[in-house]
Design an enzyme around this catalytic site. Sequence first.
Site, mmCIF file in Angstrom:
data_model
loop_
_atom_site.group_PDB
_atom_site.id
_atom_site.type_symbol
_atom_site.label_atom_id
_atom_site.label_comp_id
_atom_site.label_asym_id
_atom_site.label_seq_id
_atom_site.Cartn_x
_atom_site.Cartn_y
_atom_site.Cartn_z
ATOM 1 C CB SER A 24 -0.976 0.031 1.188
ATOM 2 O OG SER A 24 -0.528 -0.229 2.653
ATOM 3 C CG ASP B 249 1.283 11.246 7.247
ATOM 4 O OD1 ASP B 249 2.030 10.515 7.990
ATOM 5 O OD2 ASP B 249 0.758 11.303 6.181
ATOM 6 C CG HIS C 102 1.842 7.445 4.472
ATOM 7 N ND1 HIS C 102 0.322 8.458 4.394
ATOM 8 C CD2 HIS C 102 1.735 6.821 4.204
ATOM 9 C CE1 HIS C 102 -0.079 7.929 4.349
ATOM 10 N NE2 HIS C 102 0.011 6.798 3.854
#
Length: 257
Positions: free
Chosen positions: A14, A187, A190
Site C-alpha cells: 500500500s 504525518d 507514513h
Amino acid sequence: MVGPSRPQFVLFGSSIVQLSFGNGGWGSSLSEIYSRRADVILRGYYGWNSRRAVQVLDDIFPKDASVQPSLVIVYFGGNDSMGPHSSGLGPHVPLPEYVENMKKIALHLKSLSKTIRIIFLSCPPVDEVRVRSNASAYLSELVRTNELCKKYSDACITLCKELDIKVVDLYSALQTISDWETACFTDGIHLSAEGSKIVVKEILKVLREATEWSPSLHWKSMPVEFAEDSPYDLVAADGKRTLNPSTWNFHWESQWD
C-alpha cells in the site's frame, strides 16, 4: 526490457510502498544499495488493503511470466487495521480475513518459482496524537490505534512463522528509538527518512542472516554488473593505473551492513 538481465526485487503493498521512493524512502535506499546488482521494482498502491491486493495477484504476478522475481517484499495491514466505518465502506478488513488474504498472497508468490524469496513487513505503529490532529475535510475520521496495529502485526508474524516466510516486525522495530512518534513518520502514519532507515536496516538484516538462501540476496554477496577493470576508468594519482569505481559507496548518506 533493457539488458543485461538482473535479479528483480519487487516491492508490493500500500502507500508505505508507493511512497518508498520519495522523502529518503526505503525503496530508494534499496535501489541505491542494489545498483548494478538487482532491479528494484515498485508496485505500491496508496490506500489499498489486502482485499484489493488479492484481486490483482494474477495481474501483477502472472504465473506464466518468462522472468519471475528473485525477491518480493510485501506490506499490507495498516489500512486493513483501521476501525470499520458505519457505512460498511472503507479499507477495514476483519482480522481473520486479513490473515487469510495474506496467506493467499504468500501461497501465490511461492507458486511462481522454486527459488523465489519472500519477506513480509508487519503493520507498523502510528503516532495516534498526530493522526487525530490531522483531520481532513475530505475524509471521514481515520480510526487508527496502536492497539489495532499490534493485533494485525502479531497476526502477520504468526502467519509467517506458520508458512516459513521471513518477516520484519515493523511494529517493534520502529519503536526502538525513544522519539519514534515524531522521528519515524511524516504525518503520523507514513514513514520519514528516519523511519525508512530502520526499515532498510531490518530488511538487510533478514537478507544477511538468511544463510539457507542460495544464492544469497544480500548486497555484499551479489555480483556487480560490469565490474571488470577498464583503461577508461579514472586515473589514479600516480598516473600509472586506473581505479575501478564499480563498488564505490563512499557517496552514500548511510553506510549499510
